[in-house]
Design a protein around this motif. Sequence first.
Motif, PDB file in Angstrom:
ATOM      1  N   PRO A  44      13.163   2.303   5.832  1.00 38.07           N
ATOM      2  CA  PRO A  44      12.657   3.676   5.748  1.00 38.07           C
ATOM      3  C   PRO A  44      11.155   3.675   5.460  1.00 38.07           C
ATOM      4  O   PRO A  44      10.592   2.694   4.995  1.00 38.07           O
ATOM      5  CB  PRO A  44      13.446   4.275   4.588  1.00 38.07           C
ATOM      6  N   GLU A  45      10.541   4.793   5.789  1.00 34.98           N
ATOM      7  CA  GLU A  45       9.105   4.895   5.554  1.00 34.98           C
ATOM      8  C   GLU A  45       8.830   4.818   4.063  1.00 34.98           C
ATOM      9  O   GLU A  45       9.647   5.261   3.251  1.00 34.98           O
ATOM     10  CB  GLU A  45       8.590   6.232   6.103  1.00 34.98           C
ATOM     11  N   PRO A  46       7.690   4.251   3.671  1.00 39.75           N
ATOM     12  CA  PRO A  46       7.402   4.148   2.236  1.00 39.75           C
ATOM     13  C   PRO A  46       7.229   5.540   1.634  1.00 39.75           C
ATOM     14  O   PRO A  46       6.788   6.474   2.285  1.00 39.75           O
ATOM     15  CB  PRO A  46       6.105   3.345   2.173  1.00 39.75           C
ATOM     16  N   LEU A  47       7.613   5.624   0.367  1.00 39.22           N
ATOM     17  CA  LEU A  47       7.507   6.907  -0.333  1.00 39.22           C
ATOM     18  C   LEU A  47       6.043   7.256  -0.574  1.00 39.22           C
ATOM     19  O   LEU A  47       5.212   6.364  -0.783  1.00 39.22           O
ATOM     20  CB  LEU A  47       8.245   6.839  -1.673  1.00 39.22           C
ATOM     21  N   PRO A  48       5.720   8.525  -0.561  1.00 37.77           N
ATOM     22  CA  PRO A  48       4.341   8.901  -0.858  1.00 37.77           C
ATOM     23  C   PRO A  48       4.050   8.626  -2.335  1.00 37.77           C
ATOM     24  O   PRO A  48       4.952   8.604  -3.159  1.00 37.77           O
ATOM     25  CB  PRO A  48       4.298  10.404  -0.541  1.00 37.77           C
ATOM     26  N   PRO A  49       2.792   8.409  -2.674  1.00 39.22           N
ATOM     27  CA  PRO A  49       2.475   8.123  -4.081  1.00 39.22           C
ATOM     28  C   PRO A  49       2.787   9.351  -4.933  1.00 39.22           C
ATOM     29  O   PRO A  49       2.737  10.487  -4.462  1.00 39.22           O
ATOM     30  CB  PRO A  49       0.974   7.816  -4.058  1.00 39.22           C
TER      31      PRO A  49
END
Length: 161
Positions: free
Chosen positions: A25-30
């Motif tokens: 999955p796409e990395p989580l936003p900061p």
Amino acid sequence: ARAKEAAGRPRPRRRRRPKVQSCLPEPLPPPPKRPPVPRLACVNRAAAKPVRAPRPVRERVPTVLEVLDEELARLRPRVQQQTVKRADMREELEAAKALEHKERENLMMSRDTRRKRAHVLTLRMQAAIRGWMVRRRFVRALNKEYAAQAGYMALLPNQLR
């Protein structure tokens, strides 16, 4: 020598690997940044801290033995409660074990009865098949005998002439 030979030949091109799409999955936003904490506008930072009340001074500090005696006096009723609770739980455990043992015996007995039924049925089927095969063999033997007698009977008029 190899360098001279390689100098005359064109250099082979390297194959580029195709880009593979990741199945992750796409990395989580900061996480959002916290707003800055407002500071008190005072020159002396010590003045901004709350002042604690002074601790009361005890006249006499209890000894280790006194603390242990107090703790033992406090915990003795709990020991009695836990002893009674443990005895009750032991009885429950023994009852559960006895019930489980009975259930296991019933299960084994039901398995044994099913096996015995299957065995009896198998024996009856074998006896029926064996009887049928014996009758069939007997009938074949009789048929052969009748066929032989019929053949002799067919020859008899020619022999009597």
